[in-house]
Design a protein around this motif. Sequence first.
Motif, PDB file in Angstrom:
ATOM      1  N   UNK A 218      -7.017 -11.120  -0.184  1.00 42.61           N
ATOM      2  CA  UNK A 218      -6.772 -12.410   0.436  1.00 42.61           C
ATOM      3  C   UNK A 218      -7.015 -12.277   1.922  1.00 42.61           C
ATOM      4  N   UNK A 219      -6.107 -12.808   2.720  1.00 41.53           N
ATOM      5  CA  UNK A 219      -6.286 -12.816   4.164  1.00 41.53           C
ATOM      6  C   UNK A 219      -5.807 -11.495   4.779  1.00 41.53           C
ATOM      7  N   UNK A 251      -2.301  -9.484   4.862  1.00 40.17           N
ATOM      8  CA  UNK A 251      -2.177  -8.094   4.478  1.00 40.17           C
ATOM      9  C   UNK A 251      -2.330  -7.209   5.702  1.00 40.17           C
ATOM     10  N   UNK A 252      -1.874  -5.954   5.593  1.00 40.26           N
ATOM     11  CA  UNK A 252      -1.990  -5.032   6.722  1.00 40.26           C
ATOM     12  C   UNK A 252      -2.530  -3.685   6.248  1.00 40.26           C
ATOM     13  N   UNK A 253      -2.538  -2.716   7.138  1.00 37.48           N
ATOM     14  CA  UNK A 253      -3.095  -1.401   6.824  1.00 37.48           C
ATOM     15  C   UNK A 253      -2.411  -0.764   5.611  1.00 37.48           C
ATOM     16  N   UNK A 277      -6.600  -8.047  -7.418  1.00 36.43           N
ATOM     17  CA  UNK A 277      -6.256  -9.075  -6.434  1.00 36.43           C
ATOM     18  C   UNK A 277      -5.118  -8.575  -5.549  1.00 36.43           C
ATOM     19  N   UNK A 278      -5.297  -8.692  -4.244  1.00 36.73           N
ATOM     20  CA  UNK A 278      -4.277  -8.289  -3.282  1.00 36.73           C
ATOM     21  C   UNK A 278      -4.234  -9.363  -2.196  1.00 36.73           C
ATOM     22  N   UNK A 279      -3.334 -10.358  -2.386  1.00 36.87           N
ATOM     23  CA  UNK A 279      -3.420 -11.558  -1.551  1.00 36.87           C
ATOM     24  C   UNK A 279      -2.084 -12.152  -1.125  1.00 36.87           C
ATOM     25  N   UNK A 280      -0.975 -11.455  -1.375  1.00 37.81           N
ATOM     26  CA  UNK A 280       0.321 -11.992  -0.974  1.00 37.81           C
ATOM     27  C   UNK A 280       0.702 -13.273  -1.679  1.00 37.81           C
ATOM     28  N   UNK A 281       0.042 -13.552  -2.808  1.00 35.07           N
ATOM     29  CA  UNK A 281       0.333 -14.771  -3.563  1.00 35.07           C
ATOM     30  C   UNK A 281      -0.497 -15.974  -3.151  1.00 35.07           C
TER      31      UNK A 281
END
Length: 290
Positions: A218-219, A251-253, A277-281
Amino acid sequence: MSAIAINKLFSVEGAVVVVTGGGSGLGRMMANALAENGAAKVYIIGRRKEKLEEVAKGCKGGVVVPLVGDVTSKDSIESIVEQVKADSGYVNVVVANSGHSGPTMHGLPQNPSIANIRKHIMSQPMEDFTHTFAVNVTGMFYTCVAFLELLDAGNKKGNMPPTVRSQVIATGSIGGYNKNIGVGYPYNASKTAVHHLIKMLSIYLGPHKIRANALAPGLFPSDISAPLLAGKDGTQEGAFPANFIPAEKTGDDQDMAGAILYLTSRAGAYLNGNILVIDGGRMGVLNTSY
């Protein structure tokens, strides 16, 4: 040490990895994570020598190797393969991460007329649309294919745990599922193509013991997301309302490190044809095809 101990399960000790677009953004995050967690070599590829060297200097000495190259040039990709072959002789993972945002719909008035929409899109050179696919799709595909023999050599080298087969990992995007415009028409469409190509490669390369997976972030802070972030640190919780990103942050490091270490270690060895998918929802609040 137990086989399910975290230091064993998520180890990338001794891995040889190639990361395109490794001089900034997601590529930098992935290269740092792999280098800090025991990878033997991380070759980072990009067009900007100074950015690559900056990443290399910030990591353990000699682990990150900067190589200038352009994924839209077959000759350049072949040259990189030859350099890696001469230096290491094999690779375990190729991360095809280079990306381009392409033409956007920014600058249109609110509730644009059909005339506004036509004028905006037709003012953009067709070559700019095509170039987005050249980087995000064609470049990704040819990068993966160019390294197949070195990936095969990585399986035969036996430097990874027995069930951890060589793999290609592409950087897709939740934009590939977003039915709204998002970054832009060519960007979203190109990332949809990336996801599908990875699924095709996972089947085609399976008999050769080479896996194919993708990340769909995601972002995250990157050159592509910079206009949306407008200079603010979006990684702090509360930077965004929950109706925009349920996690209320980009997202961060650490988020990216966790994902790439999972994919490249024994922990993710059973993944093939997967789009992680890695997008914080974020996709939960978008109009998506996911």
